[in-house]
Design an enzyme around this catalytic site. Structure first.
Site, PDB file in Angstrom:
ATOM      1  N   ASP A 179       0.841  -1.083   0.025  1.00  0.00           N
ATOM      2  CA  ASP A 179       0.031   0.152  -0.167  1.00  0.00           C
ATOM      3  C   ASP A 179       0.901   1.349  -0.032  1.00  0.00           C
ATOM      4  OD1 ASP A 179      -3.239   0.988   1.062  1.00  0.00           O
ATOM      5  OD2 ASP A 179      -1.359   2.267   1.508  1.00  0.00           O
ATOM      6  N   TYR A 218       3.519   9.657  -0.891  1.00  0.00           N
ATOM      7  CA  TYR A 218       4.468   8.997   0.158  1.00  0.00           C
ATOM      8  C   TYR A 218       5.906   9.120  -0.542  1.00  0.00           C
ATOM      9  CZ  TYR A 218       0.646   6.257   2.298  1.00  0.00           C
ATOM     10  OH  TYR A 218      -0.622   5.917   3.064  1.00  0.00           O
ATOM     11  N   LYS A 263      -2.544   5.969  -4.329  1.00  0.00           N
ATOM     12  CA  LYS A 263      -3.438   6.784  -3.815  1.00  0.00           C
ATOM     13  C   LYS A 263      -3.374   8.293  -4.671  1.00  0.00           C
ATOM     14  CE  LYS A 263      -3.504   4.931   0.648  1.00  0.00           C
ATOM     15  NZ  LYS A 263      -2.083   4.704   0.984  1.00  0.00           N
ATOM     16  N   HIS A 316      -7.134   9.874  -1.885  1.00  0.00           N
ATOM     17  CA  HIS A 316      -6.572   9.861  -0.725  1.00  0.00           C
ATOM     18  C   HIS A 316      -7.331  10.377   0.598  1.00  0.00           C
ATOM     19  CE1 HIS A 316      -2.038   9.261   0.997  1.00  0.00           C
ATOM     20  NE2 HIS A 316      -3.070   9.399   1.997  1.00  0.00           N
TER      21      HIS A 316
END
Ligand code: A2P
Length: 272
Positions: free
Chosen positions: A43, A48, A72, A105
């Site tokens: 994930d 990120y 996301k 997100h």
């Protein structure tokens, strides 16, 4: 790996590796470690900053083709056209032709763009480039709105969820709408690992506190993605498929839910 059926008929592994706060440089090695240990779900998110490393790890593993990859859409990229472009960028960074699951997100309601973004995800699914589509951090009103306006339900709503913040009401709404609940920060970002009740249950089972909490998520039908940047802990966290919590353990953990248990931001007011 145990899987759960999604509303679109696909299967999703119930336990995976979360990669928030993992650097791009370390992500490839950690994903590889996880796949070798038996994980089949990773994930990540555009936000990120590690999609490149995650993709590299997936592609380098022999079992990589069997791995379910989630990423996301970041808030700045919301809106129909921007979402389509952001998705292309994510695929490019991952080095993959498709993702298994693409999520919005955050609803970021102040932007007023989550319905338009959802329409773009519906298109990506129709094109087969996102095999499944879902959301993250959506409250019931956001879920009802996208379903009402498009007729397409998200397969997953990934939200903050752990024994201090059990989200019973939202879980019930998700279930009613046919949306699977997925837990982010399932260990309370590590803070729950020293909870005395969790520790007592762990000692009784001869397991670690992390394993007890991960087991709690699995037994509630939640999809769980503990984060670890440590190979030994990555292996520890998947060592949960050969024991069960007792009914009185579940009662004790139910009692840990707290009104002030949320650690992350409130998705309804977050204006990122
Ligand atoms: P680390 O990355 O050093 O292993 P959450 O998934 O709830 O966000 O929790 C992640 C946090 O919990 C990280 O700080 C991670 O540290 C820590 N953690 C993850 N698994 C374990 C484990 N099995 N034992 C101890 N700490 C863990």
């Amino acid at each position: 790996m145990v899987t759960l059926p999604l509303g679109d008929g696909r299967l999703m592994p119930q336990l995976g590796l979360g990669l928030w706060r993992t650097t791009d440089a370390e992500a490839a090695g950690l994903v590889r470690t996880a796949i070798d240990a038996g994980y089949r779900l990773v994930d990540t998110a555009a936000a990120y900053g590690n999609e490149r490393g995650v993709g590299e790890g997936v592609r380098s593993a022999e079992a990589g083709s069997a791995v379910f990859v989630t990423t996301k859409l970041w808030n700045d990229d919301q809106g129909y056209d921007r979402t389509l472009r952001a998705f292309d960028e994510s695929l490019r960074r991952l080095g993959l032709p498709v993702v298994d699951l693409y999520l919005i997100h955050w609803p970021a309601p102040a932007r007023g763009l989550y319905v338009a973004s959802w329409r773009a995800l519906v298109r990506l699914k129709a094109e087969g480039r996102a095999r499944s589509i879902g959301v993250s951090n959506f409250a019931p009103q956001h879920l009802r709105r996208i379903i009402g306006e498009t007729g397409e339900s998200p397969v997953v709503n990934q939200v903050e969820l752990h024994p201090w913040y059990q989200q019973r009401a939202l879980r019930a709404v998700n279930a009613h709408l046919g949306v699977r609940t997925q837990s982010w920060s399932p260990l309370g970002q590590g803070r729950l690992l020293s909870d005395p009740i969790i520790c007592r249950i762990a000692t009784r089972h001869g397991r670690t506190p992390a394993q007890v909490i991960i087991r709690w998520h699995l037994e509630h039908g939640l999809i769980v993605i503990p984060k670890s940047a440590n190979p030994d802990r990555i292996r520890e966290n998947i060592g949960v498929l050969d024991f069960r919590l007792a009914p009185d353990d579940l009662v004790a953990i139910a009692g840990l839910d707290r009104a002030d248990g949320r650690i992350g931001p409130d998705p309804v007011t977050l204006s990122l």
